[in-house]
Design an enzyme around this catalytic site. Sequence first.
Site, PDB file in Angstrom:
ATOM      1  N   PHE A  33      19.061 -54.936   3.957  1.00  0.00           N
ATOM      2  CA  PHE A  33      19.509 -53.646   4.495  1.00  0.00           C
ATOM      3  C   PHE A  33      20.380 -53.770   5.749  1.00  0.00           C
ATOM      4  O   PHE A  33      20.844 -52.758   6.290  1.00  0.00           O
ATOM      5  CB  PHE A  33      18.302 -52.741   4.806  1.00  0.00           C
ATOM      6  CG  PHE A  33      17.341 -53.316   5.813  1.00  0.00           C
ATOM      7  CD1 PHE A  33      17.592 -53.243   7.175  1.00  0.00           C
ATOM      8  CD2 PHE A  33      16.169 -53.938   5.381  1.00  0.00           C
ATOM      9  CE1 PHE A  33      16.704 -53.774   8.107  1.00  0.00           C
ATOM     10  CE2 PHE A  33      15.267 -54.470   6.303  1.00  0.00           C
ATOM     11  CZ  PHE A  33      15.546 -54.386   7.668  1.00  0.00           C
ATOM     12  N   ARG A  42       5.730 -44.935  20.216  1.00  0.00           N
ATOM     13  CA  ARG A  42       5.595 -45.183  18.777  1.00  0.00           C
ATOM     14  C   ARG A  42       4.738 -44.100  18.126  1.00  0.00           C
ATOM     15  O   ARG A  42       4.992 -43.683  17.001  1.00  0.00           O
ATOM     16  CB  ARG A  42       5.048 -46.585  18.529  1.00  0.00           C
ATOM     17  CG  ARG A  42       6.061 -47.644  19.015  1.00  0.00           C
ATOM     18  CD  ARG A  42       5.761 -49.032  18.566  1.00  0.00           C
ATOM     19  NE  ARG A  42       5.882 -49.200  17.135  1.00  0.00           N
ATOM     20  CZ  ARG A  42       7.032 -49.273  16.468  1.00  0.00           C
ATOM     21  NH1 ARG A  42       8.181 -49.140  17.107  1.00  0.00           N
ATOM     22  NH2 ARG A  42       7.043 -49.459  15.170  1.00  0.00           N
ATOM     23  N   THR A  63       7.801 -45.068  10.273  1.00  0.00           N
ATOM     24  CA  THR A  63       9.209 -45.310   9.952  1.00  0.00           C
ATOM     25  C   THR A  63       9.677 -44.424   8.808  1.00  0.00           C
ATOM     26  O   THR A  63      10.757 -43.847   8.856  1.00  0.00           O
ATOM     27  CB  THR A  63       9.417 -46.800   9.597  1.00  0.00           C
ATOM     28  OG1 THR A  63       8.989 -47.593  10.712  1.00  0.00           O
ATOM     29  CG2 THR A  63      10.865 -47.100   9.280  1.00  0.00           C
ATOM     30  N   ARG A  96       9.705 -38.060  13.676  1.00  0.00           N
ATOM     31  CA  ARG A  96      10.245 -38.360  12.350  1.00  0.00           C
ATOM     32  C   ARG A  96       9.815 -37.341  11.301  1.00  0.00           C
ATOM     33  O   ARG A  96      10.598 -36.997  10.424  1.00  0.00           O
ATOM     34  CB  ARG A  96       9.871 -39.784  11.947  1.00  0.00           C
ATOM     35  CG  ARG A  96      10.669 -40.810  12.753  1.00  0.00           C
ATOM     36  CD  ARG A  96      10.260 -42.215  12.453  1.00  0.00           C
ATOM     37  NE  ARG A  96      11.136 -43.186  13.100  1.00  0.00           N
ATOM     38  CZ  ARG A  96      10.742 -44.387  13.478  1.00  0.00           C
ATOM     39  NH1 ARG A  96       9.492 -44.786  13.278  1.00  0.00           N
ATOM     40  NH2 ARG A  96      11.597 -45.211  14.048  1.00  0.00           N
ATOM     41  N   ASN A 132      16.204 -41.927  10.163  1.00  0.00           N
ATOM     42  CA  ASN A 132      14.900 -41.460  10.653  1.00  0.00           C
ATOM     43  C   ASN A 132      14.904 -41.059  12.129  1.00  0.00           C
ATOM     44  O   ASN A 132      13.872 -41.026  12.778  1.00  0.00           O
ATOM     45  CB  ASN A 132      13.806 -42.478  10.342  1.00  0.00           C
ATOM     46  CG  ASN A 132      13.986 -43.799  11.050  1.00  0.00           C
ATOM     47  OD1 ASN A 132      14.865 -43.963  11.889  1.00  0.00           O
ATOM     48  ND2 ASN A 132      13.144 -44.757  10.712  1.00  0.00           N
ATOM     49  N   HIS A 160      14.701 -44.806  17.186  1.00  0.00           N
ATOM     50  CA  HIS A 160      14.231 -46.194  17.234  1.00  0.00           C
ATOM     51  C   HIS A 160      13.400 -46.317  18.495  1.00  0.00           C
ATOM     52  O   HIS A 160      13.724 -45.719  19.521  1.00  0.00           O
ATOM     53  CB  HIS A 160      15.408 -47.175  17.314  1.00  0.00           C
ATOM     54  CG  HIS A 160      15.002 -48.542  17.796  1.00  0.00           C
ATOM     55  ND1 HIS A 160      14.559 -49.523  16.942  1.00  0.00           N
ATOM     56  CD2 HIS A 160      14.927 -49.066  19.053  1.00  0.00           C
ATOM     57  CE1 HIS A 160      14.243 -50.602  17.660  1.00  0.00           C
ATOM     58  NE2 HIS A 160      14.462 -50.349  18.935  1.00  0.00           N
TER      59      HIS A 160
END
Length: 140
Positions: A59, A87, A93, A104, A114, A117
Amino acid sequence: MATERTFSIIKPDATRRNLTGAITAKLEEAGLRVVASKRIHMTKEQAEGFYGVHRERPFFGDLVSFMISGPVVVQVLEGENAVARNREVMGATNPANADEGTIRKTFAESIEANSVHGSDSAENAKIEIDFFFKPEEIVG
């Protein structure tokens, strides 16, 4: 509990939809303080360097293309257990697996687009912060 710093990117899918303020508000509501922030358009070289750990992954090319497709907002966040807290507020994710109320789940378009980061460890946070910010740009 220790105050620490972490790194965050508001990705092109989110800046394109004018979600910078809404995402930053969620981060601040979670107890994180923005101590550095700048809106940039990553170059291909920057994106390849930043995501170099994924260079051999299938990817990688798509990730780089996406990250240079529009402006991003890079931020240094500070707070108690900032890495874990960031997080948690970002969510999984894959937005389909993210908890309700997370960034997200609320804003992401797909697993690729999404919206955000965030550093996955204090060690990586330092590396990522240093990649985009000079010490004098961080005002605590």
